[in-house]
Design a protein around this motif. Structure first.
Motif, PDB file in Angstrom:
ATOM      1  N   LEU A 229       6.633   8.344  -3.820  1.00 46.66           N
ATOM      2  CA  LEU A 229       7.632   7.836  -3.300  1.00 46.66           C
ATOM      3  C   LEU A 229       6.951   6.855  -1.921  1.00 46.66           C
ATOM      4  O   LEU A 229       7.992   5.958  -1.725  1.00 46.66           O
ATOM      5  CB  LEU A 229       8.161   9.213  -2.249  1.00 46.66           C
ATOM      6  N   ARG A 230       5.625   6.991  -1.612  1.00 50.50           N
ATOM      7  CA  ARG A 230       5.562   5.962  -0.523  1.00 50.50           C
ATOM      8  C   ARG A 230       4.849   4.752  -1.356  1.00 50.50           C
ATOM      9  O   ARG A 230       5.004   3.721  -1.148  1.00 50.50           O
ATOM     10  CB  ARG A 230       4.423   6.741   0.552  1.00 50.50           C
ATOM     11  N   GLU A 231       3.942   5.161  -2.386  1.00 50.30           N
ATOM     12  CA  GLU A 231       3.047   4.280  -2.817  1.00 50.30           C
ATOM     13  C   GLU A 231       3.967   3.158  -3.808  1.00 50.30           C
ATOM     14  O   GLU A 231       3.373   2.213  -4.159  1.00 50.30           O
ATOM     15  CB  GLU A 231       2.021   4.894  -3.791  1.00 50.30           C
TER      16      GLU A 231
ATOM     17  N   ILE B 247       6.941   2.156  -3.156  1.00 50.79           N
ATOM     18  CA  ILE B 247       7.858   1.315  -2.596  1.00 50.79           C
ATOM     19  C   ILE B 247       7.636  -0.451  -2.854  1.00 50.79           C
ATOM     20  O   ILE B 247       8.573  -0.991  -3.218  1.00 50.79           O
ATOM     21  CB  ILE B 247       7.889   1.453  -1.111  1.00 50.79           C
ATOM     22  N   SER B 248       6.433  -0.499  -2.652  1.00 45.15           N
ATOM     23  CA  SER B 248       6.151  -2.206  -2.767  1.00 45.15           C
ATOM     24  C   SER B 248       6.683  -2.604  -4.245  1.00 45.15           C
ATOM     25  O   SER B 248       7.342  -3.872  -4.281  1.00 45.15           O
ATOM     26  CB  SER B 248       4.522  -2.372  -2.688  1.00 45.15           C
ATOM     27  N   GLU B 249       6.301  -2.025  -5.122  1.00 46.53           N
ATOM     28  CA  GLU B 249       6.589  -2.469  -6.512  1.00 46.53           C
ATOM     29  C   GLU B 249       7.970  -2.359  -6.518  1.00 46.53           C
ATOM     30  O   GLU B 249       8.875  -3.168  -7.306  1.00 46.53           O
ATOM     31  CB  GLU B 249       5.888  -1.427  -7.379  1.00 46.53           C
TER      32      GLU B 249
ATOM     33  N   TYR C 164      10.751 -10.966   1.648  1.00 44.80           N
ATOM     34  CA  TYR C 164       9.903 -11.664   2.505  1.00 44.80           C
ATOM     35  C   TYR C 164       9.258 -10.777   3.384  1.00 44.80           C
ATOM     36  O   TYR C 164       9.787  -9.975   3.771  1.00 44.80           O
ATOM     37  CB  TYR C 164      10.877 -12.404   3.665  1.00 44.80           C
ATOM     38  N   LYS C 165       7.911 -10.934   3.290  1.00 47.43           N
ATOM     39  CA  LYS C 165       7.065  -9.700   3.714  1.00 47.43           C
ATOM     40  C   LYS C 165       6.351  -9.913   4.933  1.00 47.43           C
ATOM     41  O   LYS C 165       5.971 -11.380   5.097  1.00 47.43           O
ATOM     42  CB  LYS C 165       5.928  -9.647   2.690  1.00 47.43           C
ATOM     43  N   ASN C 166       6.233  -8.967   5.737  1.00 49.97           N
ATOM     44  CA  ASN C 166       5.461  -8.971   6.809  1.00 49.97           C
ATOM     45  C   ASN C 166       4.532  -7.801   6.884  1.00 49.97           C
ATOM     46  O   ASN C 166       4.961  -6.807   6.764  1.00 49.97           O
ATOM     47  CB  ASN C 166       5.997  -9.302   8.197  1.00 49.97           C
TER      48      ASN C 166
ATOM     49  N   TRP D  70      11.690  -0.998   5.867  1.00 49.10           N
ATOM     50  CA  TRP D  70      10.642  -0.427   6.696  1.00 49.10           C
ATOM     51  C   TRP D  70       9.515   0.459   6.190  1.00 49.10           C
ATOM     52  O   TRP D  70      10.163   1.469   5.957  1.00 49.10           O
ATOM     53  CB  TRP D  70      10.995  -0.093   8.175  1.00 49.10           C
ATOM     54  N   TYR D  71       8.376   0.124   6.006  1.00 47.26           N
ATOM     55  CA  TYR D  71       7.608   1.309   5.626  1.00 47.26           C
ATOM     56  C   TYR D  71       6.223   0.731   6.170  1.00 47.26           C
ATOM     57  O   TYR D  71       6.116  -0.209   6.762  1.00 47.26           O
ATOM     58  CB  TYR D  71       7.561   1.629   4.184  1.00 47.26           C
ATOM     59  N   GLY D  72       5.182   1.786   6.321  1.00 48.99           N
ATOM     60  CA  GLY D  72       3.754   1.445   6.532  1.00 48.99           C
ATOM     61  C   GLY D  72       2.928   2.657   6.738  1.00 48.99           C
ATOM     62  O   GLY D  72       3.251   3.795   6.464  1.00 48.99           O
ATOM     63  N   HIS D  73       1.777   2.360   7.537  1.00 48.56           N
ATOM     64  CA  HIS D  73       0.704   3.049   7.761  1.00 48.56           C
ATOM     65  C   HIS D  73       0.769   3.439   9.219  1.00 48.56           C
ATOM     66  O   HIS D  73      -0.040   2.827   9.896  1.00 48.56           O
ATOM     67  CB  HIS D  73      -0.701   2.631   7.244  1.00 48.56           C
ATOM     68  N   ILE D  74       1.543   4.308   9.675  1.00 46.75           N
ATOM     69  CA  ILE D  74       1.858   4.545  11.256  1.00 46.75           C
ATOM     70  C   ILE D  74       0.641   5.166  11.782  1.00 46.75           C
ATOM     71  O   ILE D  74       0.362   4.541  12.818  1.00 46.75           O
ATOM     72  CB  ILE D  74       3.119   5.699  11.164  1.00 46.75           C
TER      73      ILE D  74
ATOM     74  N   LEU E 205       2.670  -1.762  10.522  1.00 47.58           N
ATOM     75  CA  LEU E 205       4.128  -1.539   9.846  1.00 47.58           C
ATOM     76  C   LEU E 205       4.323  -2.800   8.874  1.00 47.58           C
ATOM     77  O   LEU E 205       3.852  -3.950   8.820  1.00 47.58           O
ATOM     78  CB  LEU E 205       5.393  -1.871  10.961  1.00 47.58           C
ATOM     79  N   HIS E 206       4.705  -2.415   7.581  1.00 47.91           N
ATOM     80  CA  HIS E 206       5.372  -3.513   6.888  1.00 47.91           C
ATOM     81  C   HIS E 206       6.803  -3.853   6.935  1.00 47.91           C
ATOM     82  O   HIS E 206       7.613  -2.658   6.621  1.00 47.91           O
ATOM     83  CB  HIS E 206       5.009  -2.757   5.271  1.00 47.91           C
ATOM     84  N   LEU E 207       7.260  -4.995   7.023  1.00 43.49           N
ATOM     85  CA  LEU E 207       8.611  -5.288   7.112  1.00 43.49           C
ATOM     86  C   LEU E 207       8.746  -6.122   5.883  1.00 43.49           C
ATOM     87  O   LEU E 207       8.382  -7.180   5.650  1.00 43.49           O
ATOM     88  CB  LEU E 207       8.741  -6.185   8.453  1.00 43.49           C
TER      89      LEU E 207
ATOM     90  N   ALA F  51      -1.846  -7.295   9.348  1.00 41.98           N
ATOM     91  CA  ALA F  51      -2.826  -5.896   9.615  1.00 41.98           C
ATOM     92  C   ALA F  51      -3.983  -5.744   8.691  1.00 41.98           C
ATOM     93  O   ALA F  51      -4.875  -5.572   8.863  1.00 41.98           O
ATOM     94  CB  ALA F  51      -2.023  -4.711   9.887  1.00 41.98           C
ATOM     95  N   GLU F  52      -3.470  -5.958   7.291  1.00 43.43           N
ATOM     96  CA  GLU F  52      -4.268  -5.536   6.180  1.00 43.43           C
ATOM     97  C   GLU F  52      -4.255  -6.188   5.002  1.00 43.43           C
ATOM     98  O   GLU F  52      -4.890  -6.634   4.081  1.00 43.43           O
ATOM     99  CB  GLU F  52      -4.131  -3.892   5.769  1.00 43.43           C
ATOM    100  N   HIS F  53      -3.434  -7.343   4.916  1.00 36.99           N
ATOM    101  CA  HIS F  53      -2.955  -8.106   3.655  1.00 36.99           C
ATOM    102  C   HIS F  53      -3.607  -9.347   3.998  1.00 36.99           C
ATOM    103  O   HIS F  53      -3.677 -10.220   2.819  1.00 36.99           O
ATOM    104  CB  HIS F  53      -1.535  -8.381   3.308  1.00 36.99           C
ATOM    105  N   GLY F  54      -4.179  -9.667   4.946  1.00 33.39           N
ATOM    106  CA  GLY F  54      -5.210 -11.323   5.071  1.00 33.39           C
ATOM    107  C   GLY F  54      -4.006 -12.263   5.541  1.00 33.39           C
ATOM    108  O   GLY F  54      -2.898 -12.223   5.613  1.00 33.39           O
TER     109      GLY F  54
HETATM  110  C1  2HG Z   1       1.463  -0.902   0.879  1.00 34.17           C
HETATM  111  O1  2HG Z   1       1.262  -0.370   1.838  1.00 34.17           O
HETATM  112  C2  2HG Z   1       0.981  -2.175   0.520  1.00 34.17           C
HETATM  113  O2  2HG Z   1       2.299  -0.372   0.214  1.00 34.17           O
HETATM  114  C3  2HG Z   1       1.846  -3.152   0.013  1.00 34.17           C
HETATM  115  O3  2HG Z   1       0.208  -2.643   1.680  1.00 34.17           O
HETATM  116  C4  2HG Z   1       2.939  -3.396   1.275  1.00 34.17           C
HETATM  117  O4  2HG Z   1       4.396  -4.705  -0.119  1.00 34.17           O
HETATM  118  C5  2HG Z   1       4.242  -4.426   0.989  1.00 34.17           C
HETATM  119  O5  2HG Z   1       4.724  -5.178   1.986  1.00 34.17           O
END
Ligand code: 2HG
Ligand code: ZN
Length: 456
Positions: free
Chosen positions: A316-318, A320-322, A330-332, A363-367, A372-374, A411-414
């Protein structure tokens, strides 16, 4: 000009066909032109040294390429560069049990490293959705984070030694796998997160650790974003968390639809928290859950009853991006201190809602890491160019909020190509001048991933 490559590599190590250029010239971003002139596949550190020497002689630009799962264009070749793929340098070179160190070539895939660690009865804890294709060299070059940072830290924390070919062709061996080494500048850390702009990471000594107990996963429905932070504090005071992730109801809808997954709870909540912790902490977790319920922070929750259910909850979390990739989002990827997150999310959410009442915002992310991923989703029927143009109009306003809170625009994507022109929102002009000076020392010919991270 790239004919000179034939001097230092064999024909089977060079590709120039259109499909290969397209395949190896791009990462997971889709918004930059893809136009490399060749792709090469070194077999050894010697091959890399020869390539760098040749590039300096012939004025070739080189783009280091790992699993190409980056989200900031760091591995995109847009301007006739030669892509240097580490696909053939994918061997584990050795393991020393007393040091708990594994020596890998840069092209070892993250999941293969995790499996190798497990074969030794040990554990490599850096993990993310792309671990099946991302490579350790790329992880180091971007200081990859992922889903267990709250407990185990980032890739940087696991790099005990690094062999690097700098942009000037020097082979340097950093830190030799030592734990203690107080002999001045730790050059290893300069290359971690350098995005291939200073040299090629060719080999690394990676630290392994004791495997954790079996893990349990809990998903909680949370009433307000502010309460997600209260829940984090409550659980952290009671037990050690391996992960504390978050996603919104919209993100949940997208991932359940895309993967055909069941919703975790009977009702809907505006936000969800996903927690992972050691099985032996289950009672402490149950008490923390009761406390969160009593405070009104949490409305419902589910605890995994098997490894299979835990894996499903993680999807459910992993996933989401796909699941939103088809919306050309549009990613932040933003970070502020954890204490600042509620105010920051309110501000950015208000800004986005006011500017784009017609767009879906996910919105999701590594709180647990303040990350935060926007993702703003492109409505069907709107051309990608027009959509990105509209989104870019408010980028500076989002980054101003980040800068105001001394946060990070990545934060983590470079940084890559995507964030390069906005770096000054997170780095002072003095810092940028130091970064440019370092680039000049290590890559005087400006052959290494030009235009990424820094303008030159
Ligand atoms: C995640 O946490 C990845 O799922 C991808 O860092 C985040 O797609 C994204 O914005
Ligand atoms: Zn992430």
């Amino acid at each position: 000009m790239t004919q000179a490559l034939d001097e230092c590599l064999s024909p089977k190590q060079i590709r120039r066909d259109a499909d290969s250029l397209q395949h190896w010239g791009v990462d997971w971003t889709r918004s930059f032109p893809v136009a490399p002139s060749a792709v090469v596949f070194p077999d050894s550190t010697d091959d890399v040294v020869r390539l760098v020497q040749l590039a300096n002689r012939e004025g070739l630009s080189l783009v280091p390429s790992g699993g190409r799962t980056g989200l900031s264009g760091g591995a995109v070749a847009s301007d006739g560069e030669v892509v240097v793929s580490f696909d053939r340098m994918d061997r584990v070179l050795g393991f020393e049990p007393a040091d708990r160190l594994v020596t890998c070539q840069a092209g070892v895939v993250t999941q293969a490293l995790q499996a190798y660690a497990a074969e030794q009865g040990l554990f490599y804890p850096v993990d993310f959705a792309s671990s099946g294709s991302s490579q350790i060299g790329g992880n180091i070059a971007t200081n990859a984070g992922g889903i267990k940072v709250i407990r185990y830290g980032l890739t940087r924390d696991w790099v005990a030694g690094l062999r690097v070919v700098t942009g000037s062709g020097a082979l340097i061996d950093c830190n030799h796998g030592l734990i203690k080494n107080a002999t001045g500048y730790d050059l290893r850390h300069l290359f971690v997160g350098s995005e291939g702009t200073l040299g090629f990471i060719v080999e690394a000594d990676i630290r392994l650790t004791t495997p954790p107990e079996p893990q349990l996963v809990m998903v909680l429905g949370v009433n307000r974003f502010r309460d997600v932070l209260a829940v984090l504090g409550c659980f952290q005071n009671a037990l050690t968390l391996t992960a504390f992730e978050f996603f919104s109801e919209l993100a949940l809808q997208k991932v359940t639809a895309h993967r055909g997954l069941a919703r975790p709870l009977a009702g809907e909540a505006p936000f969800y928290a996903l927690l992972e912790f050691d099985e032996s902490a289950v009672e402490l977790a149950a008490e923390a859950f009761e406390a969160c319920l009593a405070e009104g922070w949490v409305q419902d929750g589910v605890l995994s009853q098997s490894q299979a259910q835990a894996a499903n909850l993680w999807q459910l979390r992993e996933g989401i991006s796909e699941s939103i990739a088809g919306y050309t989002p549009y990613k932040n990827d933003l970070a502020v201190r954890i204490s600042q997150m509620p105010d920051f999310l309110d501000e950015v959410d208000a800004l986005v809602q006011e500017s784009y009442p017609d767009f879906e915002v996910c919105w999701y992310g590594h709180i647990g890491d303040g990350n935060l991923h926007l993702n703003i989703l492109k409505p069907q029927g709107l051309a990608a160019e027009a959509f990105f143009q509209r989104c870019h109009e408010i980028s500076p306003r989002i980054f101003e909020r980040v800068a105001f809170r001394n946060g990070s625009i990545s934060a983590e994507h470079g940084v890559g190509l995507l964030k390069r022109d906005f770096l000054s929102y997170s780095r002072s002009s003095e810092e940028l001048a130091v970064m440019e000076a370092l680039k000049q020392v290590l890559d005087p010919g400006q052959i290494m991933n030009p235009g990424k991270l820094l303008r030159r």
